[in-house]
Design an enzyme around this catalytic site. Structure first.
Site, PDB file in Angstrom:
ATOM      1  N   ARG A   1       0.782  -1.237   0.000  1.00 34.23           N
ATOM      2  CA  ARG A   1       0.000   0.000   0.000  1.00 34.23           C
ATOM      3  C   ARG A   1       0.819   1.296   0.000  1.00 34.23           C
ATOM      4  NH1 ARG A   1      -5.029   0.328   3.943  1.00 34.23           N
ATOM      5  NH2 ARG A   1      -3.492  -0.017   5.574  1.00 34.23           N
ATOM      6  N   ASP A   2       2.148   1.210   0.091  1.00 37.63           N
ATOM      7  CA  ASP A   2       2.929   2.447   0.098  1.00 37.63           C
ATOM      8  C   ASP A   2       4.254   2.256  -0.631  1.00 37.63           C
ATOM      9  OD1 ASP A   2       3.314   5.124   0.644  1.00 37.63           O
ATOM     10  OD2 ASP A   2       4.139   4.793   2.639  1.00 37.63           O
ATOM     11  N   ILE A   3       4.167   1.757  -1.854  1.00 32.85           N
ATOM     12  CA  ILE A   3       5.377   1.560  -2.658  1.00 32.85           C
ATOM     13  C   ILE A   3       5.781   2.897  -3.267  1.00 32.85           C
ATOM     14  CG2 ILE A   3       6.320   0.443  -4.708  1.00 32.85           C
ATOM     15  CD1 ILE A   3       4.610  -1.977  -4.044  1.00 32.85           C
TER      16      ILE A   3
ATOM     17  N   ASN B   1      10.816   3.885   0.105  1.00 33.28           N
ATOM     18  CA  ASN B   1      10.623   2.569   0.717  1.00 33.28           C
ATOM     19  C   ASN B   1      11.290   1.456  -0.083  1.00 33.28           C
ATOM     20  OD1 ASN B   1       9.175   3.572   2.856  1.00 33.28           O
ATOM     21  ND2 ASN B   1       7.178   3.225   1.918  1.00 33.28           N
TER      22      ASN B   1
ATOM     23  N   THR C   1       0.887   7.344  -0.131  1.00 37.84           N
ATOM     24  CA  THR C   1       1.530   8.612  -0.447  1.00 37.84           C
ATOM     25  C   THR C   1       0.964   9.165  -1.731  1.00 37.84           C
ATOM     26  OG1 THR C   1       3.564   7.868   0.655  1.00 37.84           O
ATOM     27  CG2 THR C   1       3.752   9.745  -0.854  1.00 37.84           C
TER      28      THR C   1
END
Length: 440
Positions: free
Chosen positions: A140-142, A146, A192
């Site tokens: 959910r936050d690639i 990260n 993001t």
């Protein structure tokens, strides 16, 4: 870092703070017992604490504990810490040595197309592992911050020799979610902006949401810009003109499909995206997916006829009735309506047959919905318009001057209305065909 307890200090030598936000800290430390570097994530129950933070923190610990992949940090420990005035949760995980893609972008490094492809292939293979879990694990936050690029020395060598760019690691699972957690519960919206697909803004995340994140990350590497800073058209990121170099057409198509705002048009899995990248000769970017089973010809013809007959009858009934009323009330209305229905059925039948045949011959199965809609609309308009003008011209050959003016007054509006009705019929039929073709 004054609130770090004796429990941590006895085993872990805190070296530096890697990150901090409301109620959370990320620390780099040396594990004296195992003689290795580790990452410590701390959640503090203080005035900044929110229950959603606890839910995400515990979920990250549970997820990492169940994972075992060489390119994902390893779960090492999870425990509570009692402080004099608060409580903390500590998650210990292995440390991944290297620099994030975000650091490289800020330093001004540019990536070549082969390097970007190597990076995204590695990411997609990690996603294959995550999405293949039962239930699937969604990051959910690639985004570049990260993603760690390991072995900095290897990177320099890769630039000189054209070899592998180095190991890729996916870190920071504090936004992680499984599909099981979505069912029957309120889902926290995380991610993001710029790297999140539209469905995530509504609290929905599916495996292909991570695919979007990989595509957005590739766009950031290609352009050196945050995807949110690039122009958009219909929610699609317009990246080609901002690229550091002219990307190949197949890579442009691939990135476009990776970042499709409509998840139905995006690559449905990391495996599908990986195969399309590795075999671009078989890659096709379609505005609408091909249906699994082609729609039967009789169904296409039947719907086309019904759509056009219905529209023709309604239009003929209304217009014929209105024209009849202006000539002879009551009986003229009935006669005009009857004539309008018959004329509408005749024109609708012709239009329906032509549209059905053209769809079967040229758009079976459907691969370009936009072209099909435009073609059906144009054919309907031209066909009915042409037939109407031919009939009108033929009826004007014999009548006298008064009759001719009456025919012109009635015939021209009839042709215009018939053309508009046919246009609506053609578009309505095209929309039905597109809708039924998308069903999986």
């Amino acid at each position: 870092m004054d609130n770090i307890s004796d429990l941590l200090q006895r085993r872990y030598a805190i070296q530096q703070q890697l990150g901090k936000n409301a109620g959370r800290q990320t620390l780099l430390a040396h594990d004296r017992q195992e003689n290795q570097q580790v990452v410590i994530k701390l959640l503090t129950f203080d005035h900044d604490f929110e229950w959603d933070d606890l839910k995400l923190f515990e979920r990250e610990a549970e997820t990492l504990k169940a994972l075992s992949h060489p390119n994902i940090p390893r779960y090492l420990d999870f425990f509570e810490i009692d402080l004099p005035d608060a409580k903390q949760l500590a998650l210990i995980q292995s440390y991944v040595e290297g620099r994030s893609l975000e650091d490289y972008l800020k330093a001004g490094r540019t990536f070549t197309e082969p390097e970007i492809k190597q990076l995204v292939k590695s990411l997609l293979k990690i996603l294959k592992y995550l999405h293949g879990r039962k239930p699937p694990v969604i990051h959910r936050d690639i985004k570049p911050s990260n993603i760690i690029l390991g072995d900095p020395c290897g990177i320099c060598e890769a630039v000189r020799t054209g070899n592998s760019i180095g190991e890729i690691y996916l870190v920071d699972f504090d936004s992680v979610q499984t599909l099981a957690t979505q069912e029957g519960r309120t889902v926290t919206v995380v991610g993001t902006y710029g790297y999140m697909p539209p469905e995530q803004f509504g609290g929905r995340a599916v495996p292909t949401s991570d695919v979007y994140g990989v595509g957005a990350t590739a766009i950031a590497l290609l352009t050196g810009k945050h995807p949110a800073d690039l122009p958009q058209q219909d929610l699609r990121v317009q990246f080609e003109q901002a690229a550091h170099f002219p990307p190949t057409p197949s890579f442009v198509d691939w990135l476009t499909q990776m970042t499709e705002p409509d998840l139905k048009l995006r690559f449905l899995s990391a495996q599908a995206a990986l195969e399309a990248l590795e075999h671009p000769q078989f890659q096709t970017y379609e505005p609408a997916p091909i249906q699994t089973l082609p729609i039967p010809t009789l169904t296409i013809m039947g719907i086309s006829l019904l759509q056009n007959l219905g529209m023709g009858c309604v239009t003929g009934l209304v217009f014929g009735g209105l024209m009849g009323t202006s000539i002879v009330p009551v009986w003229g209305t009935l006669a005009g309506a009857a004539f309008g229905v018959m004329a509408g059925m005749a024109l609708g039948f012709v239009n329906g047959v032509v549209l059905g045949v053209e769809t079967r011959l040229s758009f079976y199965p459907l691969t370009d919905a936009r072209l099909h809609r435009q073609t059906m609309t144009n054919i309907s308009t031209m066909l009915i318009g042409s037939l109407g003008f031919v009939l009108l011209a033929g009826s004007l050959v014999e009548p006298g001057m008064i009759s001719r003016w009456i025919l012109l007054a009635v015939g021209i509006p009839s042709v215009v209305i018939a053309g508009l009705a046919a246009r609506m019929s053609g578009r309505g039929f095209a929309q039905w065909y597109e809708s039924i073709s998308r069903r999986k």
